[in-house]
Enzyme design. Structure first.
Site, PDB file in Angstrom:
ATOM      1  N   GLU A 119      46.971  51.605  33.739  1.00 50.41           N
ATOM      2  CA  GLU A 119      46.456  50.314  34.719  1.00 50.41           C
ATOM      3  C   GLU A 119      45.956  49.213  33.945  1.00 50.41           C
ATOM      4  O   GLU A 119      45.164  49.640  32.818  1.00 50.41           O
ATOM      5  CB  GLU A 119      45.563  50.872  35.724  1.00 50.41           C
ATOM      6  CG  GLU A 119      46.180  51.824  36.763  1.00 50.41           C
ATOM      7  CD  GLU A 119      47.301  51.378  37.603  1.00 50.41           C
ATOM      8  OE1 GLU A 119      46.913  50.089  38.183  1.00 50.41           O
ATOM      9  OE2 GLU A 119      48.243  51.715  37.820  1.00 50.41           O
ATOM     10  N   TYR A 150      55.319  50.877  28.819  1.00 53.35           N
ATOM     11  CA  TYR A 150      56.059  51.116  29.947  1.00 53.35           C
ATOM     12  C   TYR A 150      57.690  51.103  29.557  1.00 53.35           C
ATOM     13  O   TYR A 150      58.361  51.415  30.224  1.00 53.35           O
ATOM     14  CB  TYR A 150      55.930  49.976  31.062  1.00 53.35           C
ATOM     15  CG  TYR A 150      54.870  50.090  32.077  1.00 53.35           C
ATOM     16  CD1 TYR A 150      54.881  50.624  33.228  1.00 53.35           C
ATOM     17  CD2 TYR A 150      53.518  49.731  31.368  1.00 53.35           C
ATOM     18  CE1 TYR A 150      53.720  50.813  33.996  1.00 53.35           C
ATOM     19  CE2 TYR A 150      52.438  49.873  32.317  1.00 53.35           C
ATOM     20  CZ  TYR A 150      52.540  50.484  33.735  1.00 53.35           C
ATOM     21  OH  TYR A 150      51.483  50.656  34.378  1.00 53.35           O
ATOM     22  N   SER A 177      54.358  43.148  46.146  1.00 51.71           N
ATOM     23  CA  SER A 177      53.875  44.055  47.161  1.00 51.71           C
ATOM     24  C   SER A 177      52.452  43.820  47.513  1.00 51.71           C
ATOM     25  O   SER A 177      52.160  43.547  48.945  1.00 51.71           O
ATOM     26  CB  SER A 177      54.032  45.517  46.978  1.00 51.71           C
ATOM     27  OG  SER A 177      53.604  45.761  45.705  1.00 51.71           O
ATOM     28  N   ARG A 185      49.143  34.568  39.180  1.00 60.39           N
ATOM     29  CA  ARG A 185      50.688  34.742  39.491  1.00 60.39           C
ATOM     30  C   ARG A 185      50.780  34.102  41.113  1.00 60.39           C
ATOM     31  O   ARG A 185      51.960  33.177  41.156  1.00 60.39           O
ATOM     32  CB  ARG A 185      51.193  35.997  39.639  1.00 60.39           C
ATOM     33  CG  ARG A 185      50.555  36.892  40.625  1.00 60.39           C
ATOM     34  CD  ARG A 185      51.016  38.287  40.441  1.00 60.39           C
ATOM     35  NE  ARG A 185      50.555  39.242  41.381  1.00 60.39           N
ATOM     36  CZ  ARG A 185      50.899  40.310  41.531  1.00 60.39           C
ATOM     37  NH1 ARG A 185      52.103  40.838  40.769  1.00 60.39           N
ATOM     38  NH2 ARG A 185      50.323  41.298  42.611  1.00 60.39           N
ATOM     39  N   TYR A 224      64.233  36.165  36.798  1.00 62.89           N
ATOM     40  CA  TYR A 224      63.405  36.986  37.490  1.00 62.89           C
ATOM     41  C   TYR A 224      61.857  36.811  37.388  1.00 62.89           C
ATOM     42  O   TYR A 224      61.611  36.783  35.991  1.00 62.89           O
ATOM     43  CB  TYR A 224      63.545  38.639  37.316  1.00 62.89           C
ATOM     44  CG  TYR A 224      62.597  39.516  37.878  1.00 62.89           C
ATOM     45  CD1 TYR A 224      62.911  39.854  39.306  1.00 62.89           C
ATOM     46  CD2 TYR A 224      61.477  40.047  37.251  1.00 62.89           C
ATOM     47  CE1 TYR A 224      61.964  40.582  40.004  1.00 62.89           C
ATOM     48  CE2 TYR A 224      60.679  41.068  37.791  1.00 62.89           C
ATOM     49  CZ  TYR A 224      61.013  41.173  39.235  1.00 62.89           C
ATOM     50  OH  TYR A 224      60.032  42.041  40.147  1.00 62.89           O
ATOM     51  N   ASN A 229      50.081  41.061  37.665  1.00 58.04           N
ATOM     52  CA  ASN A 229      48.922  41.191  38.610  1.00 58.04           C
ATOM     53  C   ASN A 229      47.767  40.622  37.616  1.00 58.04           C
ATOM     54  O   ASN A 229      46.756  40.132  38.281  1.00 58.04           O
ATOM     55  CB  ASN A 229      48.925  42.326  39.284  1.00 58.04           C
ATOM     56  CG  ASN A 229      48.278  43.494  38.603  1.00 58.04           C
ATOM     57  OD1 ASN A 229      47.901  43.360  37.374  1.00 58.04           O
ATOM     58  ND2 ASN A 229      48.603  44.751  38.981  1.00 58.04           N
ATOM     59  N   TYR A 235      49.302  44.163  28.347  1.00 58.73           N
ATOM     60  CA  TYR A 235      49.604  44.745  29.708  1.00 58.73           C
ATOM     61  C   TYR A 235      51.244  43.997  29.995  1.00 58.73           C
ATOM     62  O   TYR A 235      51.138  42.972  30.679  1.00 58.73           O
ATOM     63  CB  TYR A 235      48.595  44.506  30.620  1.00 58.73           C
ATOM     64  CG  TYR A 235      49.046  45.167  31.999  1.00 58.73           C
ATOM     65  CD1 TYR A 235      49.312  46.526  32.280  1.00 58.73           C
ATOM     66  CD2 TYR A 235      49.413  44.228  33.151  1.00 58.73           C
ATOM     67  CE1 TYR A 235      49.686  47.023  33.285  1.00 58.73           C
ATOM     68  CE2 TYR A 235      49.554  44.861  34.544  1.00 58.73           C
ATOM     69  CZ  TYR A 235      49.672  46.350  34.672  1.00 58.73           C
ATOM     70  OH  TYR A 235      50.259  46.814  35.637  1.00 58.73           O
ATOM     71  N   GLU A 238      56.484  47.576  34.281  1.00 57.53           N
ATOM     72  CA  GLU A 238      57.876  47.818  34.389  1.00 57.53           C
ATOM     73  C   GLU A 238      58.432  46.475  35.047  1.00 57.53           C
ATOM     74  O   GLU A 238      59.729  46.407  35.171  1.00 57.53           O
ATOM     75  CB  GLU A 238      58.092  48.904  35.289  1.00 57.53           C
ATOM     76  CG  GLU A 238      57.765  48.626  36.809  1.00 57.53           C
ATOM     77  CD  GLU A 238      56.285  48.277  37.233  1.00 57.53           C
ATOM     78  OE1 GLU A 238      55.324  48.889  36.525  1.00 57.53           O
ATOM     79  OE2 GLU A 238      56.072  47.765  38.306  1.00 57.53           O
ATOM     80  N   LYS A 239      57.612  45.755  35.442  1.00 57.67           N
ATOM     81  CA  LYS A 239      58.096  44.192  35.914  1.00 57.67           C
ATOM     82  C   LYS A 239      59.103  43.638  34.857  1.00 57.67           C
ATOM     83  O   LYS A 239      60.191  43.093  35.408  1.00 57.67           O
ATOM     84  CB  LYS A 239      57.032  43.281  36.423  1.00 57.67           C
ATOM     85  CG  LYS A 239      56.237  43.818  37.419  1.00 57.67           C
ATOM     86  CD  LYS A 239      55.264  42.867  37.739  1.00 57.67           C
ATOM     87  CE  LYS A 239      54.349  43.351  38.961  1.00 57.67           C
ATOM     88  NZ  LYS A 239      53.698  44.655  38.566  1.00 57.67           N
TER      89      LYS A 239
END
Ligand code: NAG
Ligand code: NAG
Length: 343
Positions: A119, A150, A177, A185, A224, A229, A235, A238-239
């Protein structure tokens, strides 16, 4: 030529070379005392996972590291009774922080305790109480003792199981989500959507994408938005590695610096938000890229020379401890874990 002349010639040649060196002082540098590294124990390395991340457990039956990941002499267990005899104990931060799990009361002096989290710092609460407890860290950070990114870029050919390039129905896509207006962002999205169409998927817009539809759907997007976040050292989630790269959409990234992305992602594979003075400028650039097939495909050229490996299984990550083991310092303590995490 007589011998002594040859010797003098050699000496002269050598001296003339040395004088060309940019740092003649280099020869005077005394290396510091060597830091002792670790020798793997003969009986192999035994790793105990104290609790499973987010309470989801997986089977550790058999020699998983060897049979699945070809890493030998590396034994994983989640049996707390093994505590006194294991070489390494791994603690996933979330459960320590929430109180769902607690540190054992006893520890052997030679045993290494590992702090593990994937995280970003904002999600790692209650770190101060853990200062001075851990010997090693395991995270997506490149400077962690056991780095578990990741994803990573490796040489090869990137093959997609989807239709690429030409007819994509969406200009830009975003999957979110947990939308929070205070995040960077969110404001980039709010202002960017004034200039380009953005299709939003995920819980926030009540437009969820089931797992098996994720990549096929994103592969229909030219761009995309791989917006993290939070912006933190190294950091990159997986995005980018899965959602963007594995679908074949060109990622527009917001996260750590361009230099960080350049260090880990394939060459010319992303568009970085901070390269533009405004979202209007970014939108103009995206339209330009979309309109010129050659420029657009320039962002997919890396598919011929590089591919992506995503790391998604906790067991593989744990086996990786054994790979790193010989290069880890024999004695180390994170006296200021909180400072390290936020660094
Ligand atoms: C892509 O779109 C073009 C123009 O709209 C069309 O001629 C072509 O058949 C489409 N190709 C595919 C694979 O759908
Ligand atoms: C590991 O960390 C503990 C806690 O600070 C410390 O007492 C111990 O000496 C460390 N062990 C090694 C091998 O560095």
């Amino acid at each position: 030529m007589i011998r002594s002349e040859v010797r003098i010639l050699c000496l002269l040649l050598l001296l003339s070379c040395l004088s060309q060196l940019p740092y003649p002082g280099l020869f005077n540098l005394k290396p510091g005392p060597p830091q002792p590294r670790l020798h793997a124990p003969q009986r192999g390395i035994h790793v105990l996972l104290w609790h499973w991340p987010f309470s989801r457990s997986y089977s550790l039956k058999g020699d998983k590291c060897l049979s699945v990941y070809s890493i030998s002499h590396c034994f994983l267990t989640d049996d707390a009774d093994a505590l006194p005899s294991v070489d390494v104990v791994v603690f996933h931060h979330q459960e320590l922080s929430s109180g769902a799990s607690a540190l054992p009361l006893h520890r052997s002096a030679w045993q290494r305790w590992v702090w593990m989290s994937l995280e970003p710092p904002v999600n790692n609460a209650n770190l101060r109480q853990l200062n001075g407890v851990f010997n090693w860290t395991m995270s997506y950070r490149r400077d962690a003792d056991i780095p578990i990114p990741y994803g990573k870029t490796v040489p090869g050919v990137h093959r997609l199981s989807f239709q690429t390039a030409t007819n994509r129905s969406y200009f830009a896509c975003w999957l979110v989500s947990k939308y929070k207006p205070s995040q960077a962002r969110a404001s980039v999205y709010q202002s960017l959507k004034k200039d380009i169409p953005i299709e939003v998927f995920g819980k926030w817009k009540k437009n969820p994408l089931p797992d098996h539809m994720l990549l096929p759907t994103i592969s229909n997007c030219l761009f995309y938005l791989a917006f993290e976040n939070s912006e933190a050292t190294d950091y990159i989630s997986e995005k980018l590695w899965r959602n963007a790269f594995q679908s074949g959409a060109v990622p527009v990234v917001l996260g750590p610096s361009r230099a960080t992305y350049e260090a880990v992602a394939p060459p010319h594979s992303f568009i970085h938000v901070s390269d533009f003075r405004s979202t209007a400028e970014l939108a103009t650039y995206l339209k330009h890229v979309a309109a010129d097939r050659q420029v657009y495909e320039g962002y997919l050229q890396w598919h011929h020379t590089h591919t992506i490996r995503t790391l998604t299984d906790w067991r593989e990550r744990l086996c990786h401890i054994c790979v790193r083991y010989p290069s880890l310092l024999a004695t180390k303590v994170y006296q200021d874990l909180e400072g390290w995490v936020h660094g």
